[in-house]
Scaffold this motif. Structure first.
Motif, PDB file in Angstrom:
ATOM      1  N   UNK A  23       0.828  -1.197   0.000  1.00 34.28           N
ATOM      2  CA  UNK A  23       0.000   0.000   0.000  1.00 34.28           C
ATOM      3  C   UNK A  23       0.866   1.251   0.000  1.00 34.28           C
ATOM      4  N   UNK A  24       0.599   2.122  -0.941  1.00 34.89           N
ATOM      5  CA  UNK A  24       1.184   3.462  -0.947  1.00 34.89           C
ATOM      6  C   UNK A  24       0.043   4.393  -0.556  1.00 34.89           C
ATOM      7  N   UNK A  25      -0.180   4.508   0.738  1.00 39.74           N
ATOM      8  CA  UNK A  25      -1.357   5.216   1.233  1.00 39.74           C
ATOM      9  C   UNK A  25      -1.395   6.690   0.848  1.00 39.74           C
ATOM     10  N   UNK A  26      -0.280   7.426   0.884  1.00 37.46           N
ATOM     11  CA  UNK A  26      -0.359   8.839   0.492  1.00 37.46           C
ATOM     12  C   UNK A  26      -0.844   9.042  -0.947  1.00 37.46           C
ATOM     13  N   UNK A  27      -0.529   8.092  -1.828  1.00 42.00           N
ATOM     14  CA  UNK A  27      -0.957   8.196  -3.225  1.00 42.00           C
ATOM     15  C   UNK A  27      -2.241   7.420  -3.503  1.00 42.00           C
ATOM     16  N   UNK A  28      -2.791   6.802  -2.465  1.00 43.07           N
ATOM     17  CA  UNK A  28      -4.047   6.041  -2.564  1.00 43.07           C
ATOM     18  C   UNK A  28      -3.984   5.022  -3.703  1.00 43.07           C
ATOM     19  N   UNK A  29      -2.888   4.231  -3.694  1.00 45.75           N
ATOM     20  CA  UNK A  29      -2.715   3.188  -4.692  1.00 45.75           C
ATOM     21  C   UNK A  29      -1.904   2.047  -4.098  1.00 45.75           C
ATOM     22  N   UNK A  30      -1.915   0.937  -4.819  1.00 43.92           N
ATOM     23  CA  UNK A  30      -1.147  -0.227  -4.413  1.00 43.92           C
ATOM     24  C   UNK A  30      -0.025  -0.450  -5.410  1.00 43.92           C
ATOM     25  N   UNK A  31       1.063  -1.018  -4.919  1.00 44.12           N
ATOM     26  CA  UNK A  31       2.197  -1.359  -5.769  1.00 44.12           C
ATOM     27  C   UNK A  31       2.271  -2.875  -5.857  1.00 44.12           C
ATOM     28  N   UNK A  32       2.270  -3.373  -7.082  1.00 46.69           N
ATOM     29  CA  UNK A  32       2.452  -4.794  -7.372  1.00 46.69           C
ATOM     30  C   UNK A  32       3.781  -4.902  -8.081  1.00 46.69           C
ATOM     31  N   UNK A  33       4.756  -5.533  -7.456  1.00 49.12           N
ATOM     32  CA  UNK A  33       6.120  -5.554  -7.970  1.00 49.12           C
ATOM     33  C   UNK A  33       6.296  -6.594  -9.072  1.00 49.12           C
ATOM     34  N   UNK A  34       5.617  -6.376 -10.197  1.00 48.35           N
ATOM     35  CA  UNK A  34       5.774  -7.218 -11.382  1.00 48.35           C
ATOM     36  C   UNK A  34       5.746  -6.303 -12.604  1.00 48.35           C
ATOM     37  N   UNK A  35       6.331  -6.776 -13.693  1.00 46.12           N
ATOM     38  CA  UNK A  35       6.217  -6.011 -14.928  1.00 46.12           C
ATOM     39  C   UNK A  35       4.880  -6.343 -15.594  1.00 46.12           C
ATOM     40  N   UNK A  36       4.513  -5.557 -16.567  1.00 51.20           N
ATOM     41  CA  UNK A  36       3.218  -5.738 -17.237  1.00 51.20           C
ATOM     42  C   UNK A  36       3.095  -7.128 -17.854  1.00 51.20           C
ATOM     43  N   UNK A  37       4.200  -7.662 -18.378  1.00 60.24           N
ATOM     44  CA  UNK A  37       4.168  -8.973 -19.022  1.00 60.24           C
ATOM     45  C   UNK A  37       3.829 -10.076 -18.020  1.00 60.24           C
ATOM     46  N   UNK A  38       4.351  -9.970 -16.803  1.00 59.86           N
ATOM     47  CA  UNK A  38       4.043 -10.973 -15.779  1.00 59.86           C
ATOM     48  C   UNK A  38       2.552 -10.962 -15.467  1.00 59.86           C
ATOM     49  N   UNK A  39       1.968  -9.777 -15.390  1.00 60.57           N
ATOM     50  CA  UNK A  39       0.530  -9.696 -15.145  1.00 60.57           C
ATOM     51  C   UNK A  39      -0.246 -10.225 -16.344  1.00 60.57           C
ATOM     52  N   UNK A  40       0.168  -9.861 -17.551  1.00 62.31           N
ATOM     53  CA  UNK A  40      -0.527 -10.324 -18.751  1.00 62.31           C
ATOM     54  C   UNK A  40      -0.479 -11.845 -18.878  1.00 62.31           C
ATOM     55  N   UNK A  41       0.611 -12.459 -18.362  1.00 65.03           N
ATOM     56  CA  UNK A  41       0.765 -13.917 -18.429  1.00 65.03           C
ATOM     57  C   UNK A  41       0.112 -14.646 -17.252  1.00 65.03           C
ATOM     58  N   UNK A  42      -0.420 -13.890 -16.295  1.00 62.22           N
ATOM     59  CA  UNK A  42      -1.040 -14.502 -15.118  1.00 62.22           C
ATOM     60  C   UNK A  42      -2.352 -15.181 -15.502  1.00 62.22           C
ATOM     61  N   UNK A  43      -2.738 -16.214 -14.750  1.00 68.42           N
ATOM     62  CA  UNK A  43      -4.053 -16.812 -14.994  1.00 68.42           C
ATOM     63  C   UNK A  43      -5.131 -15.760 -14.725  1.00 68.42           C
ATOM     64  N   UNK A  44      -5.953 -15.523 -15.704  1.00 68.42           N
ATOM     65  CA  UNK A  44      -6.991 -14.512 -15.564  1.00 68.42           C
ATOM     66  C   UNK A  44      -8.356 -15.070 -15.899  1.00 68.42           C
TER      67      UNK A  44
END
Length: 126
Positions: free
Chosen positions: A75-96
């Motif tokens: 959680x990056x609370x001051x920016x009201x967002x979450x950080x997921x430490x993966x590149x876009x390709x890792x997310x695109x390759x994830x089971x969805x």
């Protein structure tokens, strides 16, 4: 960015689900990875099992959904967002899945594959 940099920077230690749903998710490089659509609660273990992240569509249309272990999000609370430490390709390759065809999110085999994709040990096997 080191793992220590990705640790939650909390001002509050407890947040409501409605505060989290809709939050943006970015990676360590600051690339937009989507937003949190749902939180899945494991009632047997009294904890949040997954955040469901939407990613990949255009203006919210055609988004693919991904279950992401909460342990993979910082959680990056001051920016009201979450950080997921993966590149876009890792997310695109994830089971969805799509919004009309959800997997059985309580299936431990399915869950173990999700946790493995993000390099996490499933909490139910610890």
């Amino acid at each position: 960015m080191s793992s220590a940099d990705l640790q939650p920077r909390l001002e509050q230690h407890v947040l409501s689900a409605t505060t989290i749903i809709g939050d943006s998710v970015v990676n360590a490089a600051g690339e937009d990875l989507g937003k949190i659509e749902e939180l899945m609660i494991d009632l047997d273990h009294n904890r949040v099992a997954y955040a469901v992240l939407s990613f990949g569509g255009f203006l919210g249309i055609g988004d693919k959904l991904f279950a992401v272990p909460m342990e993979s999000l910082a959680l990056d609370q001051p920016n009201h967002e979450f950080i997921l430490d993966v590149d876009r390709e890792t997310l695109e390759d994830a089971p969805g899945f799509d919004e009309d065809n959800w997997p059985d999110t309580a299936d431990r085999e399915w869950g173990a594959n999700i946790y493995a994709h993000y390099g996490q040990e499933p909490y139910w096997s610890q």
